[in-house]
Design a protein around this motif. Sequence first.
Motif, PDB file in Angstrom:
ATOM      1  N   ILE A 161       0.852  -1.194   0.000  1.00 13.31           N
ATOM      2  CA  ILE A 161       0.000   0.000   0.000  1.00 13.31           C
ATOM      3  C   ILE A 161       0.883   1.238   0.000  1.00 13.31           C
ATOM      4  O   ILE A 161       1.757   1.382   0.849  1.00 13.31           O
ATOM      5  CB  ILE A 161      -0.892   0.022   1.265  1.00 13.31           C
ATOM      6  N   ARG A 162       0.622   2.155  -0.935  1.00 14.49           N
ATOM      7  CA  ARG A 162       1.308   3.453  -0.947  1.00 14.49           C
ATOM      8  C   ARG A 162       0.575   4.403   0.003  1.00 14.49           C
ATOM      9  O   ARG A 162      -0.615   4.237   0.248  1.00 14.49           O
ATOM     10  CB  ARG A 162       1.306   4.033  -2.357  1.00 14.49           C
ATOM     11  N   PRO A 163       1.255   5.421   0.518  1.00 12.54           N
ATOM     12  CA  PRO A 163       0.593   6.381   1.406  1.00 12.54           C
ATOM     13  C   PRO A 163      -0.272   7.359   0.614  1.00 12.54           C
ATOM     14  O   PRO A 163      -0.004   8.548   0.539  1.00 12.54           O
ATOM     15  CB  PRO A 163       1.761   7.079   2.113  1.00 12.54           C
ATOM     16  N   ASP A 164      -1.334   6.843   0.027  1.00 16.48           N
ATOM     17  CA  ASP A 164      -2.234   7.605  -0.833  1.00 16.48           C
ATOM     18  C   ASP A 164      -3.661   7.158  -0.526  1.00 16.48           C
ATOM     19  O   ASP A 164      -3.944   5.957  -0.551  1.00 16.48           O
ATOM     20  CB  ASP A 164      -1.867   7.311  -2.291  1.00 16.48           C
ATOM     21  N   PRO A 165      -4.572   8.074  -0.230  1.00 12.24           N
ATOM     22  CA  PRO A 165      -5.947   7.687   0.096  1.00 12.24           C
ATOM     23  C   PRO A 165      -6.626   6.815  -0.972  1.00 12.24           C
ATOM     24  O   PRO A 165      -7.506   6.015  -0.645  1.00 12.24           O
ATOM     25  CB  PRO A 165      -6.670   9.026   0.258  1.00 12.24           C
ATOM     26  N   ALA A 166      -6.215   6.919  -2.232  1.00 14.20           N
ATOM     27  CA  ALA A 166      -6.803   6.078  -3.279  1.00 14.20           C
ATOM     28  C   ALA A 166      -6.495   4.600  -3.057  1.00 14.20           C
ATOM     29  O   ALA A 166      -7.181   3.726  -3.595  1.00 14.20           O
ATOM     30  CB  ALA A 166      -6.288   6.519  -4.651  1.00 14.20           C
ATOM     31  N   GLU A 167      -5.492   4.314  -2.256  1.00 13.42           N
ATOM     32  CA  GLU A 167      -5.105   2.931  -1.977  1.00 13.42           C
ATOM     33  C   GLU A 167      -6.171   2.183  -1.177  1.00 13.42           C
ATOM     34  O   GLU A 167      -6.228   0.960  -1.221  1.00 13.42           O
ATOM     35  CB  GLU A 167      -3.779   2.882  -1.225  1.00 13.42           C
ATOM     36  N   VAL A 168      -7.013   2.903  -0.446  1.00 11.39           N
ATOM     37  CA  VAL A 168      -8.046   2.247   0.362  1.00 11.39           C
ATOM     38  C   VAL A 168      -9.011   1.490  -0.552  1.00 11.39           C
ATOM     39  O   VAL A 168      -9.333   0.330  -0.300  1.00 11.39           O
ATOM     40  CB  VAL A 168      -8.785   3.261   1.258  1.00 11.39           C
ATOM     41  N   GLY A 169      -9.461   2.121  -1.630  1.00 11.42           N
ATOM     42  CA  GLY A 169     -10.347   1.447  -2.581  1.00 11.42           C
ATOM     43  C   GLY A 169      -9.671   0.268  -3.243  1.00 11.42           C
ATOM     44  O   GLY A 169     -10.274  -0.789  -3.439  1.00 11.42           O
ATOM     45  N   ARG A 170      -8.402   0.428  -3.590  1.00  9.97           N
ATOM     46  CA  ARG A 170      -7.655  -0.674  -4.202  1.00  9.97           C
ATOM     47  C   ARG A 170      -7.532  -1.849  -3.227  1.00  9.97           C
ATOM     48  O   ARG A 170      -7.672  -3.011  -3.605  1.00  9.97           O
ATOM     49  CB  ARG A 170      -6.266  -0.201  -4.638  1.00  9.97           C
ATOM     50  N   ALA A 171      -7.322  -1.549  -1.946  1.00 15.91           N
ATOM     51  CA  ALA A 171      -7.212  -2.601  -0.930  1.00 15.91           C
ATOM     52  C   ALA A 171      -8.534  -3.355  -0.781  1.00 15.91           C
ATOM     53  O   ALA A 171      -8.549  -4.579  -0.647  1.00 15.91           O
ATOM     54  CB  ALA A 171      -6.785  -1.996   0.404  1.00 15.91           C
ATOM     55  N   ARG A 172      -9.658  -2.620  -0.824  1.00 14.24           N
ATOM     56  CA  ARG A 172     -10.971  -3.285  -0.743  1.00 14.24           C
ATOM     57  C   ARG A 172     -11.183  -4.216  -1.929  1.00 14.24           C
ATOM     58  O   ARG A 172     -11.652  -5.343  -1.773  1.00 14.24           O
ATOM     59  CB  ARG A 172     -12.092  -2.244  -0.675  1.00 14.24           C
ATOM     60  N   ARG A 173     -10.867  -3.723  -3.142  1.00 16.34           N
ATOM     61  CA  ARG A 173     -11.031  -4.565  -4.342  1.00 16.34           C
ATOM     62  C   ARG A 173     -10.149  -5.808  -4.261  1.00 16.34           C
ATOM     63  O   ARG A 173     -10.582  -6.916  -4.595  1.00 16.34           O
ATOM     64  CB  ARG A 173     -10.734  -3.755  -5.605  1.00 16.34           C
ATOM     65  N   TRP A 174      -8.919  -5.630  -3.822  1.00 13.01           N
ATOM     66  CA  TRP A 174      -7.992  -6.751  -3.687  1.00 13.01           C
ATOM     67  C   TRP A 174      -8.542  -7.778  -2.694  1.00 13.01           C
ATOM     68  O   TRP A 174      -8.543  -8.982  -2.962  1.00 13.01           O
ATOM     69  CB  TRP A 174      -6.631  -6.217  -3.227  1.00 13.01           C
ATOM     70  N   ALA A 175      -9.021  -7.300  -1.534  1.00 11.90           N
ATOM     71  CA  ALA A 175      -9.558  -8.210  -0.518  1.00 11.90           C
ATOM     72  C   ALA A 175     -10.789  -8.945  -1.041  1.00 11.90           C
ATOM     73  O   ALA A 175     -10.939 -10.158  -0.815  1.00 11.90           O
ATOM     74  CB  ALA A 175      -9.890  -7.436   0.761  1.00 11.90           C
ATOM     75  N   ARG A 176     -11.682  -8.244  -1.751  1.00  8.81           N
ATOM     76  CA  ARG A 176     -12.870  -8.905  -2.320  1.00  8.81           C
ATOM     77  C   ARG A 176     -12.478 -10.032  -3.274  1.00  8.81           C
ATOM     78  O   ARG A 176     -13.082 -11.100  -3.255  1.00  8.81           O
ATOM     79  CB  ARG A 176     -13.741  -7.893  -3.058  1.00  8.81           C
ATOM     80  N   SER A 177     -11.468  -9.781  -4.100  1.00  4.86           N
ATOM     81  CA  SER A 177     -11.063 -10.817  -5.045  1.00  4.86           C
ATOM     82  C   SER A 177     -10.455 -12.011  -4.312  1.00  4.86           C
ATOM     83  O   SER A 177     -10.655 -13.152  -4.717  1.00  4.86           O
ATOM     84  CB  SER A 177     -10.096 -10.260  -6.097  1.00  4.86           C
TER      85      SER A 177
END
Length: 187
Positions: A5-21
């Motif tokens: 995870i990069r220190p960027d708020p956009a990473e939160v959405g990417r983390a959710r998508r990754w976890a869902r997959s």
Amino acid sequence: MQLEIRPDPAEVGRARRWARSRLAGSGIGDEEPLAETLILLVSELVTNAVVHTGCPAVLRLSLPGGGAVVDGSGEPSIVRLEVADTSGRAPVPRCAGDEATGGRGLALVDGLADRWGWSVEGAGKRIWCELDRCAGPGPGKAEPGKTVADAAAAAAAVNAALGRAVAGRGQACEGLEGFEGFAFEVV
């Protein structure tokens, strides 16, 4: 399984998508209460890492293999979520006011996870939480399938308890940063 995870708020959405997959690949469907709870926990822990540390982090997810509900011993399967970062700042629960738009992340984690805690790791820390896949909730824990609104109500109850604990020690409830006398047990 892990995601950097990069220190960027956009990473939160990417983390959710990754976890869902990863959940789908493990046989845990989006409609399961466990999936909804886990995605909310991912959001909270990754947001905390991104917002409060400004450092890169690593999200780790340990899922039961093959979607099994219980292992051979009849014990519940445990789903474990960890976020490690390089910040030495300890996670501190805060007392968020009714109108505050933040400050409830750790209260939500406490209300939704069966267990959680943190530990020092090198120059940084690791925050973790666990969910029992088939066990009922522990005392004060949200029931499986509760909504985000129910989780927010649980967070408000935790904030009220924190406020009472702090007020009982003669401190104002503006935040607990630096308050060494607060009894907060981390497993």
